[in-house]
Write a protein that holds these residues in place. Structure first.
Motif, PDB file in Angstrom:
ATOM      1  N   ASN A  83      -3.904   6.743   7.437  1.00  0.00           N
ATOM      2  CA  ASN A  83      -4.461   7.215   6.167  1.00  0.00           C
ATOM      3  C   ASN A  83      -3.465   7.992   5.308  1.00  0.00           C
ATOM      4  OD1 ASN A  83      -6.832   6.183   5.536  1.00  0.00           O
ATOM      5  ND2 ASN A  83      -8.099   7.891   6.228  1.00  0.00           N
TER       6      ASN A  83
ATOM      7  N   LEU B 121      -9.015  -1.533  -9.180  1.00  0.00           N
ATOM      8  CA  LEU B 121      -9.673  -0.393  -8.529  1.00  0.00           C
ATOM      9  C   LEU B 121      -9.090   0.918  -9.054  1.00  0.00           C
ATOM     10  CD1 LEU B 121      -9.723  -1.885  -4.948  1.00  0.00           C
ATOM     11  CD2 LEU B 121     -11.705  -1.502  -6.400  1.00  0.00           C
TER      12      LEU B 121
ATOM     13  N   ASP C 245     -10.082   4.433  -7.957  1.00  0.00           N
ATOM     14  CA  ASP C 245      -9.901   5.524  -7.006  1.00  0.00           C
ATOM     15  C   ASP C 245      -8.745   5.241  -6.044  1.00  0.00           C
ATOM     16  OD1 ASP C 245     -10.706   7.952  -5.620  1.00  0.00           O
ATOM     17  OD2 ASP C 245     -11.249   6.552  -4.004  1.00  0.00           O
TER      18      ASP C 245
ATOM     19  N   GLN D  92      -7.786   6.388  -2.935  1.00  0.00           N
ATOM     20  CA  GLN D  92      -8.039   6.103  -1.526  1.00  0.00           C
ATOM     21  C   GLN D  92      -8.748   4.769  -1.343  1.00  0.00           C
ATOM     22  OE1 GLN D  92      -7.079   7.627   1.250  1.00  0.00           O
ATOM     23  NE2 GLN D  92      -5.940   9.175   0.125  1.00  0.00           N
ATOM     24  N   GLN D  93      -9.707   4.544  -2.222  1.00  0.00           N
ATOM     25  CA  GLN D  93     -10.456   3.281  -2.133  1.00  0.00           C
ATOM     26  C   GLN D  93      -9.528   2.085  -2.362  1.00  0.00           C
ATOM     27  OE1 GLN D  93     -13.054   2.483  -5.350  1.00  0.00           O
ATOM     28  NE2 GLN D  93     -14.541   1.370  -4.109  1.00  0.00           N
ATOM     29  N   ARG D  94      -8.696   2.225  -3.388  1.00  0.00           N
ATOM     30  CA  ARG D  94      -7.763   1.142  -3.691  1.00  0.00           C
ATOM     31  C   ARG D  94      -6.835   0.884  -2.513  1.00  0.00           C
ATOM     32  NH1 ARG D  94      -4.408   2.081  -8.840  1.00  0.00           N
ATOM     33  NH2 ARG D  94      -3.586   3.791  -7.625  1.00  0.00           N
TER      34      ARG D  94
ATOM     35  N   LYS E 216      -7.272   1.505   0.623  1.00  0.00           N
ATOM     36  CA  LYS E 216      -7.950   0.951   1.795  1.00  0.00           C
ATOM     37  C   LYS E 216      -8.254  -0.529   1.601  1.00  0.00           C
ATOM     38  CE  LYS E 216      -9.889   4.090   4.490  1.00  0.00           C
ATOM     39  NZ  LYS E 216     -10.763   5.257   4.607  1.00  0.00           N
ATOM     40  N   ILE E 217      -8.886  -0.841   0.477  1.00  0.00           N
ATOM     41  CA  ILE E 217      -9.291  -2.229   0.250  1.00  0.00           C
ATOM     42  C   ILE E 217      -8.075  -3.145   0.161  1.00  0.00           C
ATOM     43  CG2 ILE E 217     -10.373  -3.805  -1.405  1.00  0.00           C
ATOM     44  CD1 ILE E 217     -12.341  -1.577  -2.026  1.00  0.00           C
TER      45      ILE E 217
END
Lengths: 348, 71
Positions: free
Chosen positions: A196, A260, A262, A264-266, A268-269
């Motif tokens: 992460n 995307l 955000d 963190q979201q970007r 991760k995906i």
């Protein structure tokens, strides 16, 4: 400069591979033969234009044959005009026309150039007279060919390819570099999912970006090469099509990233997508083309470059070229990564 | 603006090659001397690609420099 060593290695390898790749001559070959058709038995003088040959330098050791099946006819008289031009006189017997093939090969040998052939160059008979004649009295058949290879360092002279065989050091390393860089990109994506840490996401993005650049360059250079080797820019070859699909998948990776908001979201995906993209690209580019017919060497029953065509000297240039382009790719990726880092530090 | 110019330059170059490749000198040239110009073309494409990429990175850096000035 950060991490100097591999960048210096990249520069040295690229200069080495481009220099060697462009400067080493091709081995001797035959450019053209006149006349290209012989109708009847008799005495013929054939004009031969060579490529990178040294006829004059080796006047005494020149040997020229015509071959049909396993029948050889030796030239009775050889008149050397200059290094590249030679006239050979043949006494062609009747039986020579009655062999299985109607196309004779021309074989030339001398001490310096080694032996080389121009296959299926002279049409022997317009009528379809097929037979199985074997010549009994063949002059000089048993003459021993001394040197098989050229006595100077050279790349193989292949029909159709000729000088464009040098593209092996520029077109092919693009794909090798691409796949290595994309592999590293996928590894960073995995690292991101495990730890992460956002920096791995930037690394993955930077490498994927460079991988895509290499892929696009490989595609464009491949198209140019295809036009002058296979005869069309896009011949719908499996490997071409599949590589195009693989590139699309990676284009989609960047579209996904941009869509995307955000962080963190970007991260991760796109990390998950990146892993899928790499896993999809491998069978597309390396497995499917091997299973069906393809124009590329090494696919669909075609001999691979490394089986017949790639001699030791070519390997000595080809492998450093791959390493050089890969390191250059990592260099560019590193710069993009550092940019991303600065951007983030400044919170732009 | 500059990017558009560059892209249109590349495009016109490609169209030029394509329109010429059908019948005339350029194709002849590509086949001449054992197809050595194919290699030259490949090198040209790689060079153009790298330059194009370099310009993109340069732009990103300029953008960041501008932001730093604002801070």
């Amino acid at each position: 400069m950060k991490n100097k060593l591999y960048k210096i290695v990249a520069i040295i390898l690229l200069i080495y591979s481009a220099g060697m790749g462009l400067l080493i001559p091709l081995s001797p070959g035959v450019k053209s033969v006149f006349p290209a058709k012989i109708q009847e038995a008799g005495k013929f003088e054939i004009e031969i234009i060579g490529y990178n040959t040294h006829f004059q330098q080796n006047q005494k050791t020149n040997q020229i044959w015509l071959r049909n099946d396993s029948n050889y006819i030796s030239a009775t008289k050889i008149r050397v005009e200059n290094e590249f031009q030679v006239f050979a006189t043949f006494n062609i017997p009747n039986a020579f026309f009655e062999c299985k093939n109607h196309l004779a090969d021309l074989i030339i040998n001398n001490d310096y150039d080694g032996s080389f052939a121009f296959r299926k160059t002279i049409i022997l008979n317009p009528d379809d007279r097929k037979g199985t004649a074997i010549l009994n009295e063949i002059p000089n058949l048993k003459r021993i060919i001394k040197n098989k290879d050229a006595q100077f360092i050279s790349f193989p002279n292949r029909e159709i390819l000729y000088e464009s065989i040098r593209n092996l050091y520029f077109h092919v390393p693009m794909w090798f570099a691409m796949i290595i860089i994309l592999l590293v990109s996928m590894i960073y994506s995995i690292l991101y999912l495990r730890t992460n840490k956002i920096k791995y996401d930037w690394m993955a993005k930077a490498s994927a970006n460079v991988g895509l650049l290499m892929g696009c360059l490989g595609m464009l250079t491949g198209m140019l090469w295809a036009q002058f080797a296979w005869g069309s820019w896009w011949s719908g070859d499996v490997k071409q099509n599949m590589a195009a699909v693989a590139l699309m998948i990676y284009f989609a990776y960047f579209i996904l990233r941009n869509s995307l908001q955000d962080d963190q979201q970007r991260a991760k995906i796109s990390a998950v997508y990146n892993i899928f993209a790499f896993v999809a690209a491998i069978p597309l580019m390396f497995i499917i083309p091997k299973m069906v017919d393809s124009l590329h060497p090494g696919n669909g029953g075609n001999p691979a470059f490394n089986k017949y065509d790639l001699n030791g000297l070519m390997r000595l240039v080809f492998y450093p070229a791959i390493l050089g382009w890969t390191f250059l790719g990592f260099w560019i990726a590193e710069i993009i990564y550092r940019l991303e880092k600065i951007k983030n530090r400044l919170e732009i | 603006m500059r990017k558009k110019l560059f892209l249109s330059l590349i495009l016109s170059f490609l169209i030029f090659i394509n329109s010429n490749a059908q019948n005339s000198n350029l194709e002849e040239m590509m086949y001449a001397n054992g197809k050595i110009y194919t290699v030259a073309g490949v090198l040209l494409i790689i060079l153009l690609g790298l330059i194009f990429y370099l310009i993109r990175i340069d732009k990103k850096v300029s953008k960041i420099e501008k932001e730093i000035k604002n801070i």
